[in-house]
Design a protein around this motif. Structure first.
Motif, PDB file in Angstrom:
ATOM      1  N   ILE A 143      32.325  43.055  40.633  1.00  0.00           N
ATOM      2  CA  ILE A 143      31.410  44.163  40.953  1.00  0.00           C
ATOM      3  C   ILE A 143      30.662  44.622  39.703  1.00  0.00           C
ATOM      4  O   ILE A 143      29.460  44.876  39.730  1.00  0.00           O
ATOM      5  CB  ILE A 143      32.173  45.321  41.613  1.00  0.00           C
ATOM      6  CG1 ILE A 143      32.640  44.901  43.013  1.00  0.00           C
ATOM      7  CG2 ILE A 143      31.314  46.574  41.691  1.00  0.00           C
ATOM      8  CD1 ILE A 143      33.556  45.909  43.688  1.00  0.00           C
ATOM      9  N   ALA A 144      31.356  44.722  38.590  1.00  0.00           N
ATOM     10  CA  ALA A 144      30.726  45.141  37.337  1.00  0.00           C
ATOM     11  C   ALA A 144      29.671  44.139  36.891  1.00  0.00           C
ATOM     12  O   ALA A 144      28.571  44.519  36.464  1.00  0.00           O
ATOM     13  CB  ALA A 144      31.776  45.337  36.257  1.00  0.00           C
ATOM     14  N   VAL A 145      29.970  42.849  36.987  1.00  0.00           N
ATOM     15  CA  VAL A 145      29.015  41.817  36.570  1.00  0.00           C
ATOM     16  C   VAL A 145      27.789  41.832  37.479  1.00  0.00           C
ATOM     17  O   VAL A 145      26.646  41.756  37.005  1.00  0.00           O
ATOM     18  CB  VAL A 145      29.695  40.421  36.552  1.00  0.00           C
ATOM     19  CG1 VAL A 145      28.668  39.316  36.393  1.00  0.00           C
ATOM     20  CG2 VAL A 145      30.729  40.361  35.446  1.00  0.00           C
ATOM     21  N   VAL A 146      28.001  41.942  38.793  1.00  0.00           N
ATOM     22  CA  VAL A 146      26.875  41.989  39.735  1.00  0.00           C
ATOM     23  C   VAL A 146      26.022  43.228  39.467  1.00  0.00           C
ATOM     24  O   VAL A 146      24.798  43.165  39.460  1.00  0.00           O
ATOM     25  CB  VAL A 146      27.378  41.959  41.193  1.00  0.00           C
ATOM     26  CG1 VAL A 146      26.270  42.286  42.162  1.00  0.00           C
ATOM     27  CG2 VAL A 146      27.975  40.597  41.521  1.00  0.00           C
ATOM     28  N   MET A 175      43.585  38.407  43.029  1.00  0.00           N
ATOM     29  CA  MET A 175      42.271  38.633  43.593  1.00  0.00           C
ATOM     30  C   MET A 175      41.878  40.107  43.489  1.00  0.00           C
ATOM     31  O   MET A 175      40.724  40.413  43.313  1.00  0.00           O
ATOM     32  CB  MET A 175      42.284  38.163  45.059  1.00  0.00           C
ATOM     33  CG  MET A 175      40.947  38.238  45.719  1.00  0.00           C
ATOM     34  SD  MET A 175      39.822  37.077  44.935  1.00  0.00           S
ATOM     35  CE  MET A 175      38.468  37.180  46.000  1.00  0.00           C
ATOM     36  N   GLY A 176      42.871  41.009  43.616  1.00  0.00           N
ATOM     37  CA  GLY A 176      42.602  42.442  43.549  1.00  0.00           C
ATOM     38  C   GLY A 176      42.118  42.875  42.174  1.00  0.00           C
ATOM     39  O   GLY A 176      41.351  43.823  42.044  1.00  0.00           O
ATOM     40  N   LYS A 177      42.579  42.205  41.113  1.00  0.00           N
ATOM     41  CA  LYS A 177      42.149  42.549  39.762  1.00  0.00           C
ATOM     42  C   LYS A 177      40.803  41.929  39.426  1.00  0.00           C
ATOM     43  O   LYS A 177      40.108  42.394  38.538  1.00  0.00           O
ATOM     44  CB  LYS A 177      43.197  42.083  38.748  1.00  0.00           C
ATOM     45  CG  LYS A 177      44.508  42.806  38.864  1.00  0.00           C
ATOM     46  CD  LYS A 177      45.492  42.317  37.839  1.00  0.00           C
ATOM     47  CE  LYS A 177      46.821  43.035  37.999  1.00  0.00           C
ATOM     48  NZ  LYS A 177      47.797  42.585  37.021  1.00  0.00           N
ATOM     49  N   LEU A 178      40.435  40.886  40.130  1.00  0.00           N
ATOM     50  CA  LEU A 178      39.181  40.186  39.874  1.00  0.00           C
ATOM     51  C   LEU A 178      37.983  40.885  40.521  1.00  0.00           C
ATOM     52  O   LEU A 178      36.870  40.812  40.009  1.00  0.00           O
ATOM     53  CB  LEU A 178      39.297  38.745  40.393  1.00  0.00           C
ATOM     54  CG  LEU A 178      38.188  37.781  40.039  1.00  0.00           C
ATOM     55  CD1 LEU A 178      38.069  37.664  38.519  1.00  0.00           C
ATOM     56  CD2 LEU A 178      38.456  36.423  40.633  1.00  0.00           C
ATOM     57  N   LEU A 179      38.211  41.587  41.612  1.00  0.00           N
ATOM     58  CA  LEU A 179      37.133  42.248  42.347  1.00  0.00           C
ATOM     59  C   LEU A 179      36.367  43.275  41.495  1.00  0.00           C
ATOM     60  O   LEU A 179      35.133  43.272  41.487  1.00  0.00           O
ATOM     61  CB  LEU A 179      37.682  42.881  43.622  1.00  0.00           C
ATOM     62  CG  LEU A 179      36.649  43.444  44.593  1.00  0.00           C
ATOM     63  CD1 LEU A 179      35.706  42.336  45.050  1.00  0.00           C
ATOM     64  CD2 LEU A 179      37.336  44.085  45.776  1.00  0.00           C
ATOM     65  N   PRO A 180      37.040  44.180  40.743  1.00  0.00           N
ATOM     66  CA  PRO A 180      36.271  45.130  39.908  1.00  0.00           C
ATOM     67  C   PRO A 180      35.425  44.426  38.845  1.00  0.00           C
ATOM     68  O   PRO A 180      34.318  44.866  38.529  1.00  0.00           O
ATOM     69  CB  PRO A 180      37.347  46.002  39.252  1.00  0.00           C
ATOM     70  CG  PRO A 180      38.546  45.873  40.119  1.00  0.00           C
ATOM     71  CD  PRO A 180      38.465  44.510  40.729  1.00  0.00           C
ATOM     72  N   VAL A 181      35.896  43.329  38.303  1.00  0.00           N
ATOM     73  CA  VAL A 181      35.130  42.592  37.298  1.00  0.00           C
ATOM     74  C   VAL A 181      33.883  41.985  37.944  1.00  0.00           C
ATOM     75  O   VAL A 181      32.785  42.041  37.379  1.00  0.00           O
ATOM     76  CB  VAL A 181      36.012  41.498  36.637  1.00  0.00           C
ATOM     77  CG1 VAL A 181      35.181  40.614  35.720  1.00  0.00           C
ATOM     78  CG2 VAL A 181      37.155  42.141  35.880  1.00  0.00           C
TER      79      VAL A 181
END
Length: 168
Positions: A9-12, A1-7
């Motif tokens: 945020i970038a998409v949003v 989940m920690g690695k998915l959060l930056p992705v």
């Protein structure tokens, strides 16, 4: 989940930027009709200059630049005191032949421009990095709208030729 959060945020962020760009895009340029296509509209707009794209070399011949005689002095008020003064010089780009109209209505134009600049100062437009592109674009648009109210659609653009802020 920690690695998915930056992705996520970038998409949003990308989607928000694309949405803002879509909704804040400039209005489309008016189409220039050929002489044969004009029909009845040509008779109604006879004598009214038509806008041509700036890429055309003849665009310079269809506009005048009018420098307003005096500078504008705008106080920036903070906590009930004048914190700084902004001094601006403006020119107006108008359709050819509108010079006399601008000088005839200069007191009204100055009043309208000052009101726009006071509103801009009260909204914090002259605080911080006040010469950023977005801030200056908003000010130019507001000044152009004020010019349109005074002299009609003859005003094409507002040019800020000088701007200085003197902090107290």
């Amino acid at each position: 989940m920690g690695k998915l959060l930056p992705v996520i945020i970038a998409v949003v962020g990308l989607l928000a930027g694309a949405g803002a760009g879509f909704f804040l895009r400039p209005a489309p340029e008016p189409e220039v009709m050929a002489e044969g296509e004009a029909g009845e509209d040509a008779a109604q707009t006879a004598g009214t200059p038509t806008a041509k794209p700036a890429a055309d070399g003849k665009a310079d011949a269809e506009r005048d630049f009018i420098k307003l005689n005096n500078q504008f002095v705008i106080p920036v008020v903070r906590n009930g005191r004048v914190a700084s003064l902004v001094v601006m010089s403006l020119s107006i780009e108008v359709t050819t032949g509108s010079t006399e109209l601008v000088f005839k209505n200069e007191p009204k134009l100055r009043d309208a421009f000052l009101q726009v600049m006071f509103d801009h100062a009260n909204a914090g437009g002259f605080d911080g990095a006040f010469t950023e592109t977005g801030t200056m674009t908003m000010l130019r648009r507001a000044l152009l709208e004020a010019a349109d109210q005074v002299i009609g659609a003859r005003a094409r653009d507002i040019l800020i030729t000088d701007i200085v802020r003197q902090d107290a």
